[in-house]
Design an enzyme around this catalytic site. Structure first.
Site, PDB file in Angstrom:
ATOM      1  N   TRP A 257      -2.392  51.439  12.568  1.00 36.28           N
ATOM      2  CA  TRP A 257      -1.176  50.636  12.451  1.00 36.28           C
ATOM      3  C   TRP A 257      -0.167  51.567  11.784  1.00 36.28           C
ATOM      4  O   TRP A 257      -0.326  51.941  10.629  1.00 36.28           O
ATOM      5  CB  TRP A 257      -1.468  49.411  11.582  1.00 36.28           C
TER       6      TRP A 257
ATOM      7  N   LYS B 278      -3.488  41.870  10.046  1.00 37.15           N
ATOM      8  CA  LYS B 278      -4.222  40.765   9.441  1.00 37.15           C
ATOM      9  C   LYS B 278      -4.380  40.965   7.942  1.00 37.15           C
ATOM     10  O   LYS B 278      -4.358  40.030   7.170  1.00 37.15           O
ATOM     11  CB  LYS B 278      -5.601  40.651  10.098  1.00 37.15           C
TER      12      LYS B 278
ATOM     13  N   GLU C 266       6.133  34.361  14.052  1.00 35.65           N
ATOM     14  CA  GLU C 266       5.080  35.387  14.139  1.00 35.65           C
ATOM     15  C   GLU C 266       4.532  35.575  15.547  1.00 35.65           C
ATOM     16  O   GLU C 266       4.331  36.694  15.979  1.00 35.65           O
ATOM     17  CB  GLU C 266       3.879  34.950  13.277  1.00 35.65           C
TER      18      GLU C 266
ATOM     19  N   GLU D 183       6.015  27.003   6.665  1.00 34.83           N
ATOM     20  CA  GLU D 183       4.825  27.525   7.339  1.00 34.83           C
ATOM     21  C   GLU D 183       4.939  27.334   8.859  1.00 34.83           C
ATOM     22  O   GLU D 183       4.571  28.223   9.627  1.00 34.83           O
ATOM     23  CB  GLU D 183       3.578  26.834   6.764  1.00 34.83           C
TER      24      GLU D 183
ATOM     25  N   HIS E 264      24.073  22.207   3.239  1.00 34.27           N
ATOM     26  CA  HIS E 264      24.678  23.265   2.427  1.00 34.27           C
ATOM     27  C   HIS E 264      24.789  24.570   3.201  1.00 34.27           C
ATOM     28  O   HIS E 264      24.912  25.642   2.606  1.00 34.27           O
ATOM     29  CB  HIS E 264      23.872  23.466   1.141  1.00 34.27           C
TER      30      HIS E 264
ATOM     31  N   ARG F 105      -7.056  42.987  13.389  1.00 30.52           N
ATOM     32  CA  ARG F 105      -6.327  43.434  12.203  1.00 30.52           C
ATOM     33  C   ARG F 105      -4.914  43.891  12.538  1.00 30.52           C
ATOM     34  O   ARG F 105      -4.089  44.026  11.637  1.00 30.52           O
ATOM     35  CB  ARG F 105      -7.083  44.580  11.518  1.00 30.52           C
TER      36      ARG F 105
ATOM     37  N   CYS G 234      -4.798  49.140   9.743  1.00 33.78           N
ATOM     38  CA  CYS G 234      -5.746  50.049  10.395  1.00 33.78           C
ATOM     39  C   CYS G 234      -7.197  49.571  10.220  1.00 33.78           C
ATOM     40  O   CYS G 234      -7.526  48.916   9.240  1.00 33.78           O
ATOM     41  CB  CYS G 234      -5.648  51.434   9.778  1.00 33.78           C
TER      42      CYS G 234
ATOM     43  N   ASN H  70      -7.396  54.810   6.383  1.00 37.33           N
ATOM     44  CA  ASN H  70      -6.536  53.634   6.200  1.00 37.33           C
ATOM     45  C   ASN H  70      -5.802  53.825   4.889  1.00 37.33           C
ATOM     46  O   ASN H  70      -6.409  54.282   3.915  1.00 37.33           O
ATOM     47  CB  ASN H  70      -7.366  52.354   6.058  1.00 37.33           C
ATOM     48  N   GLY H  71      -4.534  53.425   4.825  1.00 40.54           N
ATOM     49  CA  GLY H  71      -3.803  53.510   3.568  1.00 40.54           C
ATOM     50  C   GLY H  71      -2.675  54.517   3.652  1.00 40.54           C
ATOM     51  O   GLY H  71      -2.295  54.967   4.736  1.00 40.54           O
TER      52      GLY H  71
ATOM     53  N   LYS I 259       4.889  30.416  11.518  1.00 35.38           N
ATOM     54  CA  LYS I 259       3.930  30.488  12.641  1.00 35.38           C
ATOM     55  C   LYS I 259       4.680  30.757  13.936  1.00 35.38           C
ATOM     56  O   LYS I 259       4.272  31.572  14.745  1.00 35.38           O
ATOM     57  CB  LYS I 259       3.136  29.178  12.801  1.00 35.38           C
TER      58      LYS I 259
HETATM   59  C1  F6R Z   1       0.820  34.631   8.373  1.00 40.39           C
HETATM   60  C2  F6R Z   1      -0.071  35.463   7.608  1.00 40.39           C
HETATM   61  C3  F6R Z   1       0.515  36.312   6.552  1.00 40.39           C
HETATM   62  C4  F6R Z   1      -0.443  36.377   5.364  1.00 40.39           C
HETATM   63  C5  F6R Z   1       0.062  37.380   4.324  1.00 40.39           C
HETATM   64  C6  F6R Z   1      -0.831  37.387   3.105  1.00 40.39           C
HETATM   65  O1  F6R Z   1       0.175  33.939   9.387  1.00 40.39           O
HETATM   66  O2  F6R Z   1      -1.240  35.479   7.843  1.00 40.39           O
HETATM   67  O3  F6R Z   1       1.769  35.859   6.164  1.00 40.39           O
HETATM   68  O4  F6R Z   1      -0.537  35.113   4.815  1.00 40.39           O
HETATM   69  O5  F6R Z   1       0.107  38.653   4.883  1.00 40.39           O
HETATM   70  O6  F6R Z   1      -2.127  37.705   3.463  1.00 40.39           O
HETATM   71  P1  F6R Z   1      -3.366  37.313   2.576  1.00 40.39           P
HETATM   72  O7  F6R Z   1      -3.456  35.834   2.578  1.00 40.39           O
HETATM   73  O8  F6R Z   1      -4.533  37.958   3.249  1.00 40.39           O
HETATM   74  O9  F6R Z   1      -3.107  37.858   1.214  1.00 40.39           O
END
Ligand code: F6R
Length: 612
Positions: A73, A607, A492, A485, A508, A27, A2, A99-100, A489
């Site tokens: 959110w 985010k 996501e 990673e 395996h 976000r 949020c 938020n929260g 990506k």
């Molecule tokens: C993926 C991504 C998330 C963050 C995760 C941790 O692209 O951005 O997997 O890496 O939510 O977030 P931070 O780094 O802000 O603690």
């Protein structure tokens, strides 16, 4: 997650709030709303994007010089107009954005229902607001005092802003576990969950601390107290962020812009922290706590998602170079498993946002057990940065695309420097090898530029494979975290199911999945494992899997085997993650774009994950 934006001052609030909400879109959210106070409280809120809210508001009265805005959110209750914020209290006098999560909202709701309150949404937020109203009535007190008392009764995390229509010259804001920043202008205040909505109006900000609340008065007076009612003096800081850094600068998407910023990001990250010719590295935090870090029994790395992947790279690097034992843990698991931690441990917490709830809790546990906390964050002044004893900022600039790209590269840069600095002080690296690696580090921005030149080739590959249902990503050594990673990506932003594995693990289990419909991305740039990865490629080929290989320029052996090759500049194996991640970011970007996905704001993702 949020987003919050609020304004009080001489200007019309609506345009500021809408623009602020747009800046917070990155976000992640599913509904948006605004409350304006102009004699009466008018609430405008809609499920969906801020642009839908704007259309809805087009013919409505939008006057008012005090207002609050929110992107939600969903946590409690589905995304819909009714659950969107702001919420109104039963009397219609109060409005809130939040938020929260209020964890004890169920019990509070039952209590309030017993006293005749009714609820129009499924949210915990509406419960909190009516609790404030109930206290205000019972105690016959000001809005700020009612907020203070109510927040002493709730369990959970929050950042809130409340308006009372009978007190049109003030906003009340409070936080615990969810960030809130106050922008200080001339006779005006802004409030937001991060600095991006504020930056174009003022560079002077006050970060509210946990369990503090602020009264922002129209006459320019800012009053901050703790929830225990202790007066605090506002500490005004100057923001170093530029407006252009949070705009797209000619790129179609923030993600693409951020991928292309990586050469500069790596350079900024190294600046002033190393010198190849003189053979030194100096991360301020590491130097300050050199004794404790060098004598650490082990380093525990904790993080989530992409940051966890950079933690895995650090494990390889620190153990290889500095010979200090390293463990890497998901913060969400660490916090709930009663880990053995003590004063001989160093906890390295990695977080782009610096606000991730699980990582913050993991820090608290390790801190309670006397470990030294070292934070690696991108956002200056963030909660994790402030909760750490020492740390290093990654200086990647604001990352707006939800899928992390440049922040990851910056984390890996810092972690590489850290491993080298520790190796130097442990005496586990020769000075000549150190200088060799540092010279090579200086070439990384150019090598990333070289990797970015594969964009057109990658676009063609993306067109061929965009309809695949699954992808496998395989790598060995330092390229295993890169495989993870790369797969993250892709899933996501394109919503294609993708898995990363160590290449040798394929036989395996995952090998059962391979047929002519399975694209397998091999990250095959580390020459020490070249023969072995060639064998893994043969295994996939024998089962008709489609091979997309990321290789060093001039690798004819793999070129002869693979269906597609992406050739990138070769570098020292220790530094290869910094270059080999780039084509994988571009591949995800192009596939997602071709599938019509919202690259910058993928569905369901946030985010900054400030709830657990
Ligand atoms: C993926 C991504 C998330 C963050 C995760 C941790 O692209 O951005 O997997 O890496 O939510 O977030 P931070 O780094 O802000 O603690």
């Amino acid at each position: 997650m949020c987003g919050i934006v609020a304004y009080i001052g001489p200007k019309e609030a609506y345009p500021i709030l809408v623009k602020g909400l747009k800046r917070l879109e990155y976000r992640g959210y599913d509904s948006a709303g605004i409350a304006l106070l102009n004699g009466d409280l008018s609430i405008l809120k809609k499920e969906g994007k801020v642009s839908i809210l704007e259309q809805f508001a087009a013919d409505k009265d939008k006057h008012g010089t005090i207002g609050i805005g929110h992107t939600r959110w969903a946590t409690h209750g589905v995304p819909c107009d009714r659950n969107a914020h702001p919420h109104l209290s039963n009397s219609g006098n109060l409005a809130i954005i939040h938020n929260g999560i209020i964890e004890n909202y169920g019990a509070l709701k039952t209590e309030l229902e017993g006293r005749g309150y009714t609820f129009t949404s499924d949210t915990d937020t509406e419960v909190l607001l009516n609790l404030i109203e109930d206290i205000q009535k019972a105690e016959n007190t000001s809005i700020e005092e009612a907020v203070r008392i109510a927040l002493n009764e709730v369990v959970g995390a929050y950042a809130i802003v409340v308006i009372d229509k009978r007190e049109p010259n003030k906003l009340v804001a409070a936080r615990k576990g969810s960030p809130l920043v106050i922008g200080v202008g001339k006779d005006e205040f802004y409030v937001a969950s991060d600095a991006s909505p504020i930056i174009e109006y003022t560079k002077h900000v006050v970060y509210l601390n946990d369990e503090e609340f602020a009264v922002l008065n129209r006459n320019g007076v800012l009053d901050i107290k703790t929830l225990g009612n202790i007066q605090k003096s506002p500490y005004i800081q100057k923001l170093e962020m530029d407006l252009e850094k949070i705009e797209k600068g000619g790129y179609e998407h923030f993600m693409l812009k951020e991928i292309y910023e990586q050469p500069q990001v790596v350079l900024d990250c190294m600046r002033g922290r190393m010198n190849a010719e003189q053979g030194w590295i100096k991360l301020g935090g590491v130097s300050e706590f050199a004794g404790r870090i060098n004598n650490a029994k082990r380093i525990i790395i904790t993080a989530c998602g992409t940051s966890w992947h950079s933690g895995l790279i650090a494990e390889y690097l620190i153990e290889e170079l500095a010979r200090i034992p390293v463990e890497v843990e998901y913060a969400s698991e660490f916090r709930y498993r009663n880990p053995i931690v003590n004063e001989k441990d160093v906890l390295l917490a990695i977080s782009q946002s610096g606000e991730t709830a699980d990582t913050l809790s993991a820090i608290q546990i390790a801190k309670d057990r006397q470990a030294l906390i070292y934070g690696i964050c991108n956002v200056i002044g963030s909660s994790i940065a402030r909760a750490s004893h020492a740390g290093s900022y990654t200086h990647a600039g604001p990352e707006i695309g939800v899928a992390s790209t440049k922040a990851f590269t910056a984390q890996v840069t810092i972690l590489t420097l850290m491993a080298l600095q520790l190796a130097q002080s442990q005496g586990t690296i020769s000075q000549s090898r150190l200088r060799q690696v540092l010279y090579e580090m200086e070439t990384i921005p150019d090598k990333i530029r070289g990797a970015l030149k594969t964009n057109d080739v990658i676009k063609e590959i993306a067109a061929k494979y965009k309809d695949a249902k699954n992808f496998l990503y395989l790598g060995r050594g330092l390229n295993f975290p890169i495989a993870l990673e790369g797969a993250l990506k892709l899933k996501e932003i394109s919503y294609i199911h993708a898995e990363g594995y160590p290449a040798a693990e394929m036989k395996h289990g995952p090998i059962a999945l391979i047929d002519e419909n399975m694209p397998v991305v091999f990250i095959a740039t580390n020459m020490s494992a070249h023969e072995k990865i060639v064998s893994n490629i043969q295994e996939v080929k024998a089962r008709k899997g489609k091979i997309i290989a990321i290789v060093n320029e001039g690798d004819t052996i793999i070129k002869a085997l693979a269906d597609e090759v992406i050739e990138i500049p070769e570098t020292d194996e220790l530094l290869s993650p910094l270059v080999s991640i780039v084509p994988l970011q571009l591949l995800s970007y192009h596939i997602a774009l071709m599938r019509g996905c919202n690259v910058d704001q993928p569905r369901n993702l946030a985010k900054s994950v400030t709830v657990e």
